[in-house]
Design a protein around this motif. Structure first.
Motif, PDB file in Angstrom:
ATOM      1  N   SER A 224      37.167  30.783 -63.850  1.00 22.23           N
ATOM      2  CA  SER A 224      37.461  29.713 -64.802  1.00 22.23           C
ATOM      3  C   SER A 224      36.451  29.643 -65.953  1.00 22.23           C
ATOM      4  CB  SER A 224      37.478  28.367 -64.078  1.00 22.23           C
ATOM      5  OG  SER A 224      36.218  28.119 -63.482  1.00 22.23           O
ATOM      6  N   GLY A 225      35.520  30.560 -65.998  1.00 19.76           N
ATOM      7  CA  GLY A 225      34.480  30.496 -67.020  1.00 19.76           C
ATOM      8  C   GLY A 225      33.251  29.787 -66.497  1.00 19.76           C
ATOM      9  N   GLY A 226      32.130  30.028 -67.127  1.00 16.55           N
ATOM     10  CA  GLY A 226      30.891  29.434 -66.662  1.00 16.55           C
ATOM     11  C   GLY A 226      30.193  30.356 -65.681  1.00 16.55           C
ATOM     12  N   LYS A 227      28.939  30.063 -65.444  1.00 21.19           N
ATOM     13  CA  LYS A 227      28.125  30.915 -64.593  1.00 21.19           C
ATOM     14  C   LYS A 227      28.102  30.482 -63.135  1.00 21.19           C
ATOM     15  CE  LYS A 227      25.022  32.395 -68.305  1.00 21.19           C
ATOM     16  NZ  LYS A 227      23.611  32.537 -68.746  1.00 21.19           N
ATOM     17  N   LEU A 228      28.492  29.240 -62.859  1.00 19.71           N
ATOM     18  CA  LEU A 228      28.400  28.699 -61.508  1.00 19.71           C
ATOM     19  C   LEU A 228      29.769  28.682 -60.839  1.00 19.71           C
ATOM     20  CD1 LEU A 228      26.482  27.288 -59.440  1.00 19.71           C
ATOM     21  CD2 LEU A 228      27.254  25.116 -60.425  1.00 19.71           C
ATOM     22  N   SER A 229      29.824  29.063 -59.573  1.00 14.97           N
ATOM     23  CA  SER A 229      31.052  28.988 -58.778  1.00 14.97           C
ATOM     24  C   SER A 229      30.671  28.738 -57.320  1.00 14.97           C
ATOM     25  CB  SER A 229      31.872  30.274 -58.902  1.00 14.97           C
ATOM     26  OG  SER A 229      31.155  31.378 -58.378  1.00 14.97           O
ATOM     27  N   GLY A 230      31.674  28.435 -56.503  1.00 14.57           N
ATOM     28  CA  GLY A 230      31.428  28.207 -55.083  1.00 14.57           C
ATOM     29  C   GLY A 230      32.282  27.091 -54.533  1.00 14.57           C
ATOM     30  N   TRP A 231      31.911  26.593 -53.356  1.00  5.85           N
ATOM     31  CA  TRP A 231      32.688  25.528 -52.737  1.00  5.85           C
ATOM     32  C   TRP A 231      31.850  24.760 -51.715  1.00  5.85           C
ATOM     33  CZ3 TRP A 231      33.669  30.699 -51.450  1.00  5.85           C
ATOM     34  CH2 TRP A 231      33.490  31.059 -50.108  1.00  5.85           C
ATOM     35  N   LEU A 232      32.307  23.549 -51.448  1.00  9.11           N
ATOM     36  CA  LEU A 232      31.782  22.716 -50.373  1.00  9.11           C
ATOM     37  C   LEU A 232      32.916  22.445 -49.406  1.00  9.11           C
ATOM     38  CD1 LEU A 232      29.758  20.751 -48.978  1.00  9.11           C
ATOM     39  CD2 LEU A 232      30.624  18.968 -50.519  1.00  9.11           C
ATOM     40  N   ALA A 233      32.716  22.779 -48.140  1.00  6.76           N
ATOM     41  CA  ALA A 233      33.703  22.522 -47.092  1.00  6.76           C
ATOM     42  C   ALA A 233      33.089  21.595 -46.054  1.00  6.76           C
ATOM     43  CB  ALA A 233      34.146  23.827 -46.437  1.00  6.76           C
ATOM     44  N   LEU A 234      33.723  20.452 -45.838  1.00  9.16           N
ATOM     45  CA  LEU A 234      33.233  19.467 -44.876  1.00  9.16           C
ATOM     46  C   LEU A 234      34.352  19.133 -43.898  1.00  9.16           C
ATOM     47  CD1 LEU A 234      31.100  17.428 -43.890  1.00  9.16           C
ATOM     48  CD2 LEU A 234      32.030  15.800 -45.550  1.00  9.16           C
ATOM     49  N   SER A 235      34.069  19.222 -42.607  1.00  7.18           N
ATOM     50  CA  SER A 235      35.060  18.952 -41.563  1.00  7.18           C
ATOM     51  C   SER A 235      34.513  17.931 -40.577  1.00  7.18           C
ATOM     52  CB  SER A 235      35.404  20.247 -40.809  1.00  7.18           C
ATOM     53  OG  SER A 235      35.856  21.253 -41.684  1.00  7.18           O
ATOM     54  N   LEU A 236      35.321  16.917 -40.276  1.00  2.35           N
ATOM     55  CA  LEU A 236      35.020  15.930 -39.245  1.00  2.35           C
ATOM     56  C   LEU A 236      36.143  15.992 -38.215  1.00  2.35           C
ATOM     57  CD1 LEU A 236      34.038  12.919 -41.548  1.00  2.35           C
ATOM     58  CD2 LEU A 236      32.516  14.657 -40.587  1.00  2.35           C
ATOM     59  N   SER A 237      35.827  16.203 -36.951  1.00  2.00           N
ATOM     60  CA  SER A 237      36.894  16.442 -35.984  1.00  2.00           C
ATOM     61  C   SER A 237      36.457  16.058 -34.574  1.00  2.00           C
ATOM     62  CB  SER A 237      37.292  17.927 -36.002  1.00  2.00           C
ATOM     63  OG  SER A 237      36.196  18.723 -35.561  1.00  2.00           O
ATOM     64  N   LYS A 238      37.440  16.050 -33.682  1.00  2.00           N
ATOM     65  CA  LYS A 238      37.219  15.844 -32.264  1.00  2.00           C
ATOM     66  C   LYS A 238      38.274  16.643 -31.513  1.00  2.00           C
ATOM     67  CE  LYS A 238      36.843  12.272 -28.678  1.00  2.00           C
ATOM     68  NZ  LYS A 238      36.923  10.807 -28.390  1.00  2.00           N
ATOM     69  N   ALA A 239      37.850  17.468 -30.549  1.00  2.00           N
ATOM     70  CA  ALA A 239      38.761  18.319 -29.792  1.00  2.00           C
ATOM     71  C   ALA A 239      38.476  18.182 -28.306  1.00  2.00           C
ATOM     72  CB  ALA A 239      38.632  19.780 -30.225  1.00  2.00           C
ATOM     73  N   ARG A 240      39.511  17.934 -27.511  1.00  2.00           N
ATOM     74  CA  ARG A 240      39.367  17.712 -26.078  1.00  2.00           C
ATOM     75  C   ARG A 240      40.341  18.599 -25.306  1.00  2.00           C
ATOM     76  NH1 ARG A 240      35.016  14.678 -24.817  1.00  2.00           N
ATOM     77  NH2 ARG A 240      36.065  13.770 -23.001  1.00  2.00           N
ATOM     78  N   ARG A 241      39.994  18.837 -24.040  1.00  2.00           N
ATOM     79  CA  ARG A 241      40.871  19.507 -23.091  1.00  2.00           C
ATOM     80  C   ARG A 241      40.997  18.638 -21.855  1.00  2.00           C
ATOM     81  NH1 ARG A 241      41.884  22.160 -26.938  1.00  2.00           N
ATOM     82  NH2 ARG A 241      41.832  24.433 -27.152  1.00  2.00           N
ATOM     83  N   GLN A 242      42.119  18.791 -21.139  1.00  2.00           N
ATOM     84  CA  GLN A 242      42.327  18.023 -19.908  1.00  2.00           C
ATOM     85  C   GLN A 242      43.004  18.893 -18.864  1.00  2.00           C
ATOM     86  OE1 GLN A 242      43.688  13.854 -19.945  1.00  2.00           O
ATOM     87  NE2 GLN A 242      45.347  14.475 -18.554  1.00  2.00           N
ATOM     88  N   ASN A 243      42.457  18.881 -17.676  1.00  2.00           N
ATOM     89  CA  ASN A 243      43.107  19.502 -16.527  1.00  2.00           C
ATOM     90  C   ASN A 243      44.103  18.493 -15.982  1.00  2.00           C
ATOM     91  OD1 ASN A 243      43.779  20.436 -13.894  1.00  2.00           O
ATOM     92  ND2 ASN A 243      41.897  21.663 -13.852  1.00  2.00           N
ATOM     93  N   ASP A 244      45.387  18.738 -16.203  1.00  2.00           N
ATOM     94  CA  ASP A 244      46.410  17.765 -15.814  1.00  2.00           C
ATOM     95  C   ASP A 244      46.568  17.653 -14.300  1.00  2.00           C
ATOM     96  OD1 ASP A 244      46.915  17.283 -18.490  1.00  2.00           O
ATOM     97  OD2 ASP A 244      48.452  18.854 -18.617  1.00  2.00           O
TER      98      ASP A 244
END
Length: 682
Positions: free
Chosen positions: A531-551
């Protein structure tokens, strides 16, 4: 590449013999740290029977879709120019540790993903469990990650889709690229044959094994021969005319690992059946022809026909002796057309015929993520030798209706026919798009998905041929906006619900008795490098919760890859045509692990650990800074240097224990390292 020699070089294998080998290898090389986190490191990888999938471009709104070009991925700090390793810096992606780039996406395991490279199957995408990818980085044109609720044109998986598009061969002259780094080298040659035909051929080979012999792990006593790997990719392109094109593809990869567990070592004391010499050899080769046809008026067709061969020979102490060979012939069809203005339709299908020959003599420990204790020495010895034949089929229908300039609706269905387990699934997928302004888009997507169980879980004698497929339901809401000067941002909230996970059973080996869920929100802010300019990059931020259950037992616990906060900041600054600098800072919550709270002596007189709550504790938070400088000396010669883990953070991968589990000490990941490479174009 960096000078780091990974201690986790398990490769992506394809049938039960390979899965059992991977389980024993993980135990042999990570037992000290794995003793504290057995669900993550000791359980056998969820390896599937070979599946052939076809790449298609989704006509739906870009819900849960991250797109990066090969140019911006090649120079991400900390990757040594390996394009595919940069995917771990994308939103929602978690990895086990520094030695692995295999992605766990939004609460799913790495083995729950589908990988596509230029419309054709790959046996595995990473060497040695994640050390380096099998794709030549200079050939990557675009990389797409579909994190959830992907369209019906994609196949059977409950995790994510990683879709890699390779560029075509150059047509101006014969040329090539030579890339030399610390651990390996790769070469590419390409050019025209005549006005209508062109080709490329790329090959990669590790050479650190020519310089070093063995590496000994001081904690476990395991002596590891330096791993060896190689791969190749070839493409011959024939433009029949302006509307029709044939391409011939040949790809392959191989990995070899040898190690020895001395009889008096800590690991041999803890797992006697792992003592002795071990060797793993695995590889795949794919040959295919693809026809692309454009019939005008919005009608196009894509047809692929080919074959994939997967091979594995494994031996691990006295715990495993296995050989296997899988031969898959596949046919794929995709037709796209516009039935009316504002309507886009895609239909496709696949037929796969598979033959698997295997000979296995192994300890069947029946390890899954739902059991904390994975002990091979006390497991029964099982032998199996057979030839399996199976046919699989997939079909899909996808339709996108642009109702107004602002509103669009996508509907579709995916049908699966599993001729091995005798299962059929028809699953709906849908998406909605609202463009509230020319630069702002709201999206929503929902879909149901299924996945074949791990290979070792369905082989007669070792598994259960009565299992059902794993199931998942994905839901996503998102908003994206394009700003001035190449800036953009995207925010998404998602939920995944899982069912029919496989748990161990003393009678039939395995049953469908587990479930899980994950939910979270992700923010991606990006500055486009074009897009022009000398600076490029990204910020990726993730907030999550993951669980498992033995039924079956009702026990719920955190998912192995549950990292509630994940952040990546990637910045690149182009000072001039010759110099570019980059930095990547990564942070995530410490991974969960199962603590060892004591020990006991079993009936054989062997000291065994007593485990606490499954994934009941967490490692300290992980963070790391990588720096990179690229110097383009001339159009032909380029150099790069990297400082990995620049402030020498001692991130933990787990804990090692002495022979009777009375003492433990932390196991750290990558120290501060210097990496460099040379790129020569001709």
């Amino acid at each position: 590449m960096t000078a780091h020699l990974t201690a986790h070089p398990t490769a992506q294998l394809f049938i039960a013999a390979a899965a059992l080998a991977a389980a024993c290898t993980a135990q042999a090389q990570t037992e000290p740290a794995a003793a504290a986190a057995p669900a993550a490191a000791s359980a056998p990888a969820a390896i599937e029977l070979p599946r052939v999938e076809i790449t298609t471009r989704s006509e739906r709104a870009p819900t849960s879709r991250s797109v990066m070009s090969g140019d911006e991925l090649r120079t991400v700090p900390g990757t040594a120019g390996d394009t595919m390793k940069a995917l771990q810096a994308l939103p929602g992606v978690a990895v086990a540790d520094d030695s692995s780039a295999a992605p766990a996406v939004r609460g799913s395991r790495p083995d729950d993903n589908l990988y596509y490279v230029d419309f054709l199957p790959v046996g595995y995408l990473f060497h040695m469990g994640g050390l380096v990818s099998t794709v030549h980085s200079d050939l990557v044109r675009q990389f797409e990650l579909y994190s959830a609720a992907f369209g019906p044109e994609y196949g059977d998986a409950i995790g994510a889709v990683l879709d890699v598009t390779l560029r075509n061969p150059r047509t101006d002259r014969l040329g090539g690229v030579l890339n030399v780094s610390l651990l390996g080298a790769d070469a590419l040659i390409e050019g025209p044959i005549n006005e209508k035909q062109s080709f490329y051929f790329a090959v990669k080979r590790s050479y650190i094994d020519l310089l070093l012999d063995t590496v000994e792990d001081e904690d476990s006593g395991v002596i590891i021969s330096v791993p060896r790997y190689w791969d190749y990719q070839g493409k011959y392109l024939w433009n029949l005319n302006a509307e029709h094109q044939l391409s011939f593809h040949a790809t392959g990869a191989a990995d070899k690992l040898e190690f020895r567990v001395p009889s008096g070592s800590t690991l041999a004391t803890q797992e006697p059946v792992l003592a002795g010499d071990s060797a793993l050899n695995t590889g795949y080769a794919t040959q295919a022809v693809v026809w692309d046809g454009d019939f005008g008026r919005g009608v196009s067709n894509k047809l692929a026909f080919g074959r994939t061969i997967d091979r594995n020979t494994s031996s691990v102490g006295t715990a495993l002796r296995a050989t296997s060979r899988a031969n898959t012939v596949f046919l794929r069809e995709q037709l796209r057309f516009k039935p009316a203005a504002g309507h886009d339709t895609s239909v496709g299908g696949s037929i796969e015929s598979m033959t698997i020959d295997y000979d296995i003599d192994a300890r069947n420990a029946r390890c899954t993520e739902f059991e904390p204790d994975c002990d091979f020495s006390s497991a029964p010895q099982v032998q199996a030798r057979d030839s399996l034949h199976a046919k699989f089929g997939n079909a899909y229908l996808s339709h996108r209706w642009q109702a107004t300039e602002a509103w669009a609706l996508s509907l579709g269905a995916h049908h699966t026919r599993d001729g091995y387990l005798g299962r059929r699934y028809t699953e709906p997928r849908l998406g909605v798009e609202w463009k509230s302004t020319p630069s702002t888009t709201f999206t929503a997507a929902w879909g149901r998905h299924n996945q074949f169980p791990a290979g070792e879980q369905v082989i007669p004698g070792f598994g259960n041929t009565g299992l059902w497929h794993l199931r998942a339901t994905h839901s996503v809401l998102g908003v994206a906006q394009k700003l001035d000067r190449g800036w953009s941002w995207k925010l998404e909230a998602y939920q995944k619900k899982f069912g029919d996970f496989v748990v161990a059973d003393p009678t039939v080996n395995y049953v469908n008795g587990g479930s899980g869920r994950s939910r979270g929100a992700e923010l991606l802010i990006k500055k486009d490098p074009n897009s022009g300019g000398k600076l490029s990059g990204w910020l990726a931020l993730s907030l999550s919760k993951a669980r498992r259950q033995n039924d079956i037992t009702g026990r719920e616990f955190p998912f192995d890859f549950d990292q509630p906060v994940i952040a990546h900041l990637v910045m690149q600054y182009r000072q001039s045509e010759r110099w570019m600098y980059g930095a990547k800072w990564s942070y995530h919550t410490g991974s969960p692990y199962t603590p060892i709270t004591g020990s006991y002596v079993d009936t054989d007189g062997r000291t065994r650990p007593t485990y606490g709550e499954l994934n009941g504790e967490r490692l300290p938070a992980y963070h790391r800074l990588d720096l990179r400088a690229d110097w383009k000396l001339s159009p032909r010669y380029s150099f790069y240097g990297e400082l990995i883990n620049a402030y020498a953070r001692k991130n933990l991968s787990g804990y090692s224990y002495n022979a009777d589990y009375s003492e433990r000490k932390p196991v750290t990941q990558l120290p501060l390292l210097v990496s460099f490479g040379v790129l020569v174009k001709f």
